[in-house]
Design a protein around this motif. Structure first.
Motif, PDB file in Angstrom:
ATOM      1  N   GLY A 250     -31.866 -23.195  17.663  1.00 20.40           N
ATOM      2  CA  GLY A 250     -31.038 -22.329  16.835  1.00 20.40           C
ATOM      3  C   GLY A 250     -31.402 -20.862  16.958  1.00 20.40           C
ATOM      4  N   LYS A 251     -30.588 -20.042  16.308  1.00 20.72           N
ATOM      5  CA  LYS A 251     -30.820 -18.604  16.330  1.00 20.72           C
ATOM      6  C   LYS A 251     -32.107 -18.263  15.586  1.00 20.72           C
ATOM      7  CE  LYS A 251     -27.378 -15.874  15.189  1.00 20.72           C
ATOM      8  NZ  LYS A 251     -26.460 -15.057  14.346  1.00 20.72           N
ATOM      9  N   ASP A 252     -32.814 -17.272  16.080  1.00 17.98           N
ATOM     10  CA  ASP A 252     -33.998 -16.771  15.406  1.00 17.98           C
ATOM     11  C   ASP A 252     -33.563 -16.094  14.111  1.00 17.98           C
ATOM     12  OD1 ASP A 252     -36.306 -15.596  14.544  1.00 17.98           O
ATOM     13  OD2 ASP A 252     -36.763 -14.560  16.413  1.00 17.98           O
TER      14      ASP A 252
ATOM     15  N   ARG B 172     -31.917 -18.718  24.733  1.00 16.08           N
ATOM     16  CA  ARG B 172     -32.593 -19.668  23.857  1.00 16.08           C
ATOM     17  C   ARG B 172     -32.609 -21.068  24.472  1.00 16.08           C
ATOM     18  NH1 ARG B 172     -30.042 -16.704  19.813  1.00 16.08           N
ATOM     19  NH2 ARG B 172     -28.325 -18.185  19.549  1.00 16.08           N
ATOM     20  N   ALA B 173     -31.487 -21.451  25.081  1.00 13.28           N
ATOM     21  CA  ALA B 173     -31.433 -22.755  25.739  1.00 13.28           C
ATOM     22  C   ALA B 173     -32.422 -22.810  26.900  1.00 13.28           C
ATOM     23  CB  ALA B 173     -30.011 -23.030  26.235  1.00 13.28           C
TER      24      ALA B 173
ATOM     25  N   LEU C 238     -24.372 -25.588  24.736  1.00  7.79           N
ATOM     26  CA  LEU C 238     -24.367 -24.283  24.096  1.00  7.79           C
ATOM     27  C   LEU C 238     -23.176 -24.230  23.149  1.00  7.79           C
ATOM     28  CD1 LEU C 238     -26.257 -23.816  26.525  1.00  7.79           C
ATOM     29  CD2 LEU C 238     -25.321 -21.517  26.722  1.00  7.79           C
ATOM     30  N   VAL C 239     -23.439 -24.152  21.858  1.00  6.07           N
ATOM     31  CA  VAL C 239     -22.394 -24.190  20.835  1.00  6.07           C
ATOM     32  C   VAL C 239     -22.166 -22.777  20.311  1.00  6.07           C
ATOM     33  CG1 VAL C 239     -21.709 -25.149  18.610  1.00  6.07           C
ATOM     34  CG2 VAL C 239     -23.025 -26.550  20.217  1.00  6.07           C
ATOM     35  N   MET C 240     -20.945 -22.265  20.525  1.00 10.18           N
ATOM     36  CA  MET C 240     -20.670 -20.877  20.183  1.00 10.18           C
ATOM     37  C   MET C 240     -19.280 -20.699  19.603  1.00 10.18           C
ATOM     38  SD  MET C 240     -22.222 -18.893  23.470  1.00 10.18           S
ATOM     39  CE  MET C 240     -21.935 -17.355  22.597  1.00 10.18           C
ATOM     40  N   ASP C 241     -19.082 -19.562  18.924  1.00 15.16           N
ATOM     41  CA  ASP C 241     -17.777 -19.169  18.403  1.00 15.16           C
ATOM     42  C   ASP C 241     -17.091 -18.212  19.368  1.00 15.16           C
ATOM     43  OD1 ASP C 241     -18.494 -20.575  16.154  1.00 15.16           O
ATOM     44  OD2 ASP C 241     -18.941 -18.792  14.947  1.00 15.16           O
ATOM     45  N   VAL C 242     -15.779 -18.317  19.476  1.00 17.36           N
ATOM     46  CA  VAL C 242     -15.012 -17.327  20.229  1.00 17.36           C
ATOM     47  C   VAL C 242     -14.990 -16.014  19.465  1.00 17.36           C
ATOM     48  CG1 VAL C 242     -12.700 -16.698  21.009  1.00 17.36           C
ATOM     49  CG2 VAL C 242     -13.590 -18.987  21.471  1.00 17.36           C
ATOM     50  N   ASP C 243     -14.714 -16.106  18.155  1.00 16.61           N
ATOM     51  CA  ASP C 243     -14.725 -14.943  17.268  1.00 16.61           C
ATOM     52  C   ASP C 243     -13.870 -13.821  17.838  1.00 16.61           C
ATOM     53  OD1 ASP C 243     -15.292 -13.470  15.050  1.00 16.61           O
ATOM     54  OD2 ASP C 243     -17.425 -13.241  15.442  1.00 16.61           O
ATOM     55  N   HIS C 244     -14.478 -12.635  18.053  1.00 20.29           N
ATOM     56  CA  HIS C 244     -13.721 -11.480  18.555  1.00 20.29           C
ATOM     57  C   HIS C 244     -13.798 -11.345  20.074  1.00 20.29           C
ATOM     58  CE1 HIS C 244     -17.873 -10.133  17.962  1.00 20.29           C
ATOM     59  NE2 HIS C 244     -17.655  -9.321  18.969  1.00 20.29           N
ATOM     60  N   HIS C 245     -14.483 -12.253  20.739  1.00 16.86           N
ATOM     61  CA  HIS C 245     -14.648 -12.155  22.187  1.00 16.86           C
ATOM     62  C   HIS C 245     -13.395 -12.639  22.918  1.00 16.86           C
ATOM     63  CE1 HIS C 245     -18.914 -11.263  21.772  1.00 16.86           C
ATOM     64  NE2 HIS C 245     -19.030 -12.295  20.961  1.00 16.86           N
ATOM     65  N   GLU C 246     -13.206 -12.110  24.113  1.00 12.92           N
ATOM     66  CA  GLU C 246     -12.090 -12.525  24.958  1.00 12.92           C
ATOM     67  C   GLU C 246     -12.519 -13.666  25.881  1.00 12.92           C
ATOM     68  OE1 GLU C 246      -9.053 -11.416  24.654  1.00 12.92           O
ATOM     69  OE2 GLU C 246      -9.602  -9.967  23.095  1.00 12.92           O
TER      70      GLU C 246
ATOM     71  N   VAL D  72     -30.188 -31.338  23.858  1.00 17.00           N
ATOM     72  CA  VAL D  72     -30.600 -30.005  23.417  1.00 17.00           C
ATOM     73  C   VAL D  72     -29.343 -29.217  23.051  1.00 17.00           C
ATOM     74  CG1 VAL D  72     -31.715 -27.840  24.065  1.00 17.00           C
ATOM     75  CG2 VAL D  72     -32.674 -30.020  24.849  1.00 17.00           C
ATOM     76  N   ILE D  73     -29.297 -28.723  21.824  1.00 17.87           N
ATOM     77  CA  ILE D  73     -28.147 -27.966  21.349  1.00 17.87           C
ATOM     78  C   ILE D  73     -28.597 -26.556  20.992  1.00 17.87           C
ATOM     79  CG2 ILE D  73     -26.304 -27.819  19.640  1.00 17.87           C
ATOM     80  CD1 ILE D  73     -26.507 -30.845  19.299  1.00 17.87           C
ATOM     81  N   ALA D  74     -28.148 -25.590  21.758  1.00 15.33           N
ATOM     82  CA  ALA D  74     -28.449 -24.182  21.473  1.00 15.33           C
ATOM     83  C   ALA D  74     -27.284 -23.611  20.671  1.00 15.33           C
ATOM     84  CB  ALA D  74     -28.649 -23.397  22.767  1.00 15.33           C
ATOM     85  N   CYS D  75     -27.554 -23.200  19.456  1.00 12.69           N
ATOM     86  CA  CYS D  75     -26.503 -22.751  18.548  1.00 12.69           C
ATOM     87  C   CYS D  75     -26.473 -21.238  18.437  1.00 12.69           C
ATOM     88  CB  CYS D  75     -26.717 -23.340  17.158  1.00 12.69           C
ATOM     89  SG  CYS D  75     -26.740 -25.138  17.096  1.00 12.69           S
TER      90      CYS D  75
END
Length: 212
Positions: free
Chosen positions: A50-52, A67-68, A85-93, A21-24
């Protein structure tokens, strides 16, 4: 970040094939990539939470976890199943992901982060290093569009997966640590796992089909 640690109790009958199961976090890029593994091997079932697309702003870590959780509750999980859980770091610390990482660890789930974004992974299919020490997501996406003729699409990068796995591993700073260094990604670990579960022969058939 206040993340509720939800639980579930459903357990389906024993089966041989593993379900991944991959929650994106993303609604399109990540699901469109991982969906190519869905029916590639009888040894593996990949489902994408995936995202809604009707609520594209719900991309914070807690929503990906939710979602997961919802998907796990819906389908039930067996002991052989795995959740990512597949996520971006982006602007988060880094500290913003620590609570999520601890929750995943308690559940025996995996947190897969890319720094700054998922596009680090397709970039590594063609390049071994980055032009800047700290790339913003939009800058990286632009660079990627100049490397891949016609722009990024999963079919265009899958044949170069082995090169990407090698490049990502070489750039890895600490494979045992959950948070990736700048311009690195943990996606290669998930892809390695998918290949190992599905079997190398099935993976070779998959990439051959993408070469046309």
């Amino acid at each position: 970040m206040n993340i509720e640690n939800l639980s579930y109790a459903k357990r389906p009958p024993y089966r041989d094939a593993s379900r991944i199961v991959i929650a994106c976090e993303g609604a399109l890029t990540e699901p469109n990539y991982f969906k190519h593994f869905e029916a590639a091997s009888p040894r593996l079932t990949v489902t994408i939470a995936g995202k809604d697309t009707e609520n594209p702003t719900l991309s914070a870590p807690k929503w990906v976890l939710a979602r997961a959780e919802a998907h796990a509750e819906k389908v039930g999980l067996a002991e052989i199943d795995e959740v990512y859980l597949v996520m971006d770091v982006d602007h988060h610390e880094e500290n913003e992901f620590r609570e999520l990482y601890e929750i995943c660890k308690e559940k025996n789930w995996r947190l897969v982060l890319s720094n700054p974004c998922f596009e680090v992974w397709p970039y590594m299919h063609f390049k071994e290093s980055f032009p800047d020490t700290r790339l913003k997501p939009q800058r990286l996406k632009h660079i990627l569009s100049t490397i891949i003729q016609g722009g990024y699409h999963p079919e265009k990068i899958l044949p170069y997966t082995e090169k990407a796995l090698k490049n990502a591993a070489l750039l890895e700073k600490d494979a045992g640590y959950f948070f990736p260094a700048e311009n690195t990604t943990k996606v290669y670990m998930l892809v390695n796992r998918l290949i190992n579960l599905m079997g190398k022969s099935y993976f070779l058939k998959l990439i051959q089909s993408k070469k046309g």
